[in-house]
Design an enzyme around this catalytic site. Structure first.
Site, PDB file in Angstrom:
ATOM      1  N   CYS A 116      -4.113  34.920   5.247  1.00  0.00           N
ATOM      2  CA  CYS A 116      -5.474  35.281   4.828  1.00  0.00           C
ATOM      3  C   CYS A 116      -6.472  34.713   5.824  1.00  0.00           C
ATOM      4  O   CYS A 116      -6.422  33.527   6.150  1.00  0.00           O
ATOM      5  CB  CYS A 116      -5.759  34.752   3.424  1.00  0.00           C
ATOM      6  SG  CYS A 116      -7.484  34.977   2.924  1.00  0.00           S
ATOM      7  N   GLY A 145      15.346  40.095  28.190  1.00  0.00           N
ATOM      8  CA  GLY A 145      14.598  41.271  27.781  1.00  0.00           C
ATOM      9  C   GLY A 145      13.104  41.105  27.807  1.00  0.00           C
ATOM     10  O   GLY A 145      12.403  41.583  26.911  1.00  0.00           O
ATOM     11  N   CYS A 165      -8.784  32.010   3.516  1.00  0.00           N
ATOM     12  CA  CYS A 165      -8.251  30.776   2.928  1.00  0.00           C
ATOM     13  C   CYS A 165      -6.979  30.297   3.619  1.00  0.00           C
ATOM     14  O   CYS A 165      -6.511  29.188   3.333  1.00  0.00           O
ATOM     15  CB  CYS A 165      -8.001  30.948   1.432  1.00  0.00           C
ATOM     16  SG  CYS A 165      -6.521  31.910   1.015  1.00  0.00           S
ATOM     17  N   ASP A 221       9.960  40.555  15.097  1.00  0.00           N
ATOM     18  CA  ASP A 221      10.778  41.378  14.207  1.00  0.00           C
ATOM     19  C   ASP A 221      11.796  40.600  13.373  1.00  0.00           C
ATOM     20  O   ASP A 221      12.472  41.182  12.524  1.00  0.00           O
ATOM     21  CB  ASP A 221      11.497  42.458  15.024  1.00  0.00           C
ATOM     22  CG  ASP A 221      12.266  41.893  16.221  1.00  0.00           C
ATOM     23  OD1 ASP A 221      12.843  40.786  16.103  1.00  0.00           O
ATOM     24  OD2 ASP A 221      12.302  42.561  17.272  1.00  0.00           O
ATOM     25  N   HIS A 252       5.007  34.388  18.991  1.00  0.00           N
ATOM     26  CA  HIS A 252       3.918  35.287  18.594  1.00  0.00           C
ATOM     27  C   HIS A 252       3.886  35.526  17.091  1.00  0.00           C
ATOM     28  O   HIS A 252       3.272  36.481  16.630  1.00  0.00           O
ATOM     29  CB  HIS A 252       4.047  36.614  19.343  1.00  0.00           C
ATOM     30  CG  HIS A 252       3.843  36.476  20.817  1.00  0.00           C
ATOM     31  ND1 HIS A 252       4.195  37.451  21.721  1.00  0.00           N
ATOM     32  CD2 HIS A 252       3.343  35.453  21.554  1.00  0.00           C
ATOM     33  CE1 HIS A 252       3.899  37.037  22.951  1.00  0.00           C
ATOM     34  NE2 HIS A 252       3.397  35.828  22.866  1.00  0.00           N
ATOM     35  N   LEU A 311      21.041  44.789  28.092  1.00  0.00           N
ATOM     36  CA  LEU A 311      21.344  43.536  27.393  1.00  0.00           C
ATOM     37  C   LEU A 311      22.500  43.698  26.413  1.00  0.00           C
ATOM     38  O   LEU A 311      23.288  42.764  26.228  1.00  0.00           O
ATOM     39  CB  LEU A 311      20.098  43.031  26.655  1.00  0.00           C
ATOM     40  CG  LEU A 311      19.107  42.247  27.517  1.00  0.00           C
ATOM     41  CD1 LEU A 311      18.363  43.152  28.471  1.00  0.00           C
ATOM     42  CD2 LEU A 311      18.153  41.458  26.656  1.00  0.00           C
ATOM     43  N   GLN A 362       9.438  36.029  21.806  1.00  0.00           N
ATOM     44  CA  GLN A 362       8.123  36.676  21.785  1.00  0.00           C
ATOM     45  C   GLN A 362       8.117  37.809  20.760  1.00  0.00           C
ATOM     46  O   GLN A 362       7.072  38.420  20.532  1.00  0.00           O
ATOM     47  CB  GLN A 362       7.800  37.243  23.167  1.00  0.00           C
ATOM     48  CG  GLN A 362       7.716  36.192  24.263  1.00  0.00           C
ATOM     49  CD  GLN A 362       7.513  36.821  25.627  1.00  0.00           C
ATOM     50  OE1 GLN A 362       8.436  37.378  26.222  1.00  0.00           O
ATOM     51  NE2 GLN A 362       6.306  36.754  26.115  1.00  0.00           N
ATOM     52  N   CYS A 418      -6.337  39.378  -0.163  1.00  0.00           N
ATOM     53  CA  CYS A 418      -5.607  38.159  -0.517  1.00  0.00           C
ATOM     54  C   CYS A 418      -5.680  37.910  -2.028  1.00  0.00           C
ATOM     55  O   CYS A 418      -6.748  37.989  -2.628  1.00  0.00           O
ATOM     56  CB  CYS A 418      -6.210  36.980   0.249  1.00  0.00           C
ATOM     57  SG  CYS A 418      -5.530  35.376  -0.196  1.00  0.00           S
TER      58      CYS A 418
HETATM   59 ZN   LIG Z   1      -7.219  34.110   0.830  1.00  0.00          ZN
END
Ligand SMILES: [Zn+2]
Length: 288
Positions: free
Chosen positions: A139, A231, A142, A116, A131, A275, A113, A190
């Protein structure tokens, strides 16, 4: 004069549940599901974890990000300031232990989840980022996916004088800044379509995890011998549903988490301990 005490066989462990957990993991085909608690030792705060510590502001929601250009602007300003700390985070002993378990052939998959990238940085392969990941942007017009590091270079060029210090970065890369400072930030768009608004390639609060990603994780679970939650307090359904599905399928569930979780009544083995201590010991016992 006192005689030396007779040698006493030390107990196998002082951590309740670790023996049972090692037995479960040693059987192999383990699907790992990790959450924010795995990354706290890497300096990324677990804002929903056992400590119950509250963030100073609520996390960005998908609804705000999508509908409110000002909210989006502030998100990116905070995120820009917090990015160097996120980018500098390094995997900890828990991430390394998971990678060793995988190299030892004991894992059927790694689902996280976390956004990082620290599982991958520790050497884990084929990690499913439930996630998404903060290391890239998408973008909204697009759909072009681009690297976050490149965006940071563009933002630095666009914001030569924008550099307030922060002492805390939230798990979504969001940093604390007063509004009047945020307003001076310059966002870029973008480059692929020449102006579409950018979003970090992560699932925001209030946003749905893509169905094919969830289905892929369910398939991994169906082919697994056990589910190992690391965790996560399982407060959000995106993680908790895998515990529910495992229970339906009769697949045993182990949890390592500091503090209670929503799934405690449904799990077979629970280890309530740090952990960074439990996972290296778990890997060692499994020969990894
Ligand atoms: Zn774009």
């Amino acid at each position: 004069m006192s005689a030396a005490l007779p040698a006493v066989e030390p107990p196998r462990t002082a951590v309740p549940g670790l023996d049972e957990l090692a037995d479960l993991v040693a059987d192999g085909d383990v699907l790992v599901l990790s959450g924010a608690g795995l990354s706290t030792d890497s300096g990324i705060p677990d804002y929903r974890g056992a400590t119950g510590s509250l963030r100073r502001h609520t996390p960005m929601t998908w609804q705000t990000f999508r509908r409110d250009p000002r909210g989006r602007h502030r998100y990116w300003a905070r995120s820009y300031v917090g990015w160097p700390q996120m980018a500098a985070a390094r995997p900890n002993a828990g991430h390394s232990a998971v990678a060793r378990l995988q190299r030892a052939g004991l894992l059927g998959g790694v689902v996280t989840q976390n956004v990082d990238g620290l599982h991958q940085a520790a050497g884990a392969r084929d990690v499913v980022e439930l996630h998404g990941g903060l290391d890239r942007t998408v973008c909204l017009d697009c759909g072009d996916v681009a690297g976050r590091a490149e965006l940071h270079r563009r933002l630095r060029a666009a914001n030569p004088a924008f550099g307030p210090r922060v002492d805390e970065v939230n798990p979504d890369g969001d940093a604390e800044l007063p509004d009047e400072v945020l307003d001076g930030f310059v966002m870029v768009d973008c480059t692929a379509c020449g102006g579409g608004p950018l979003k970090p390639d992560v699932v925001f609060f209030g946003e749905t995890v893509p169905r094919d990603r969830v289905d892929g994780c369910f398939r991994l679970l169906e082919h697994s011998g056990s589910l190992l939650v690391l965790g996560s307090s399982l407060t959000v359904m995106s993680g908790y549903r895998f515990v529910l599905r495992a229970a339906e399928l009769g697949i045993p569930v182990g949890v390592v988490n500091l503090g209670p979780t929503r799934g405690d009544a449904k799990v077979d083995v629970k280890v309530d301990a740090p952990l960074g201590e439990v996972l290296p010991e778990l890997a060692r016992r499994c020969g990894a």
